[in-house]
Design a protein around this motif. Sequence first.
Motif: not given
Length: 81
Positions: A19-37
Amino acid sequence: MKSSHKEFYIIAEIDQQKKHIKVIGLETSDGVPYYSCLLGEDEISQVRKETYGGWEQLWGDLSHEAVAQIGEEIEKQVTPT
């Protein structure tokens, strides 16, 4: 603090299909990165790399194998060469 979100595409196997997945890099309010797929317009998961080095799913119902593969592909995109 950066407010821009990094967006990129990866290819990962979900349910025995690539699958072709779009990933958006985000971060929590305290700066921890996470990714929406996203597949198309639908968010299928949110993942992050944990302190022990493995990838965990914060939201969604993907298999552990799919999450690990998505994590590997994300690392290829966000790790400087």
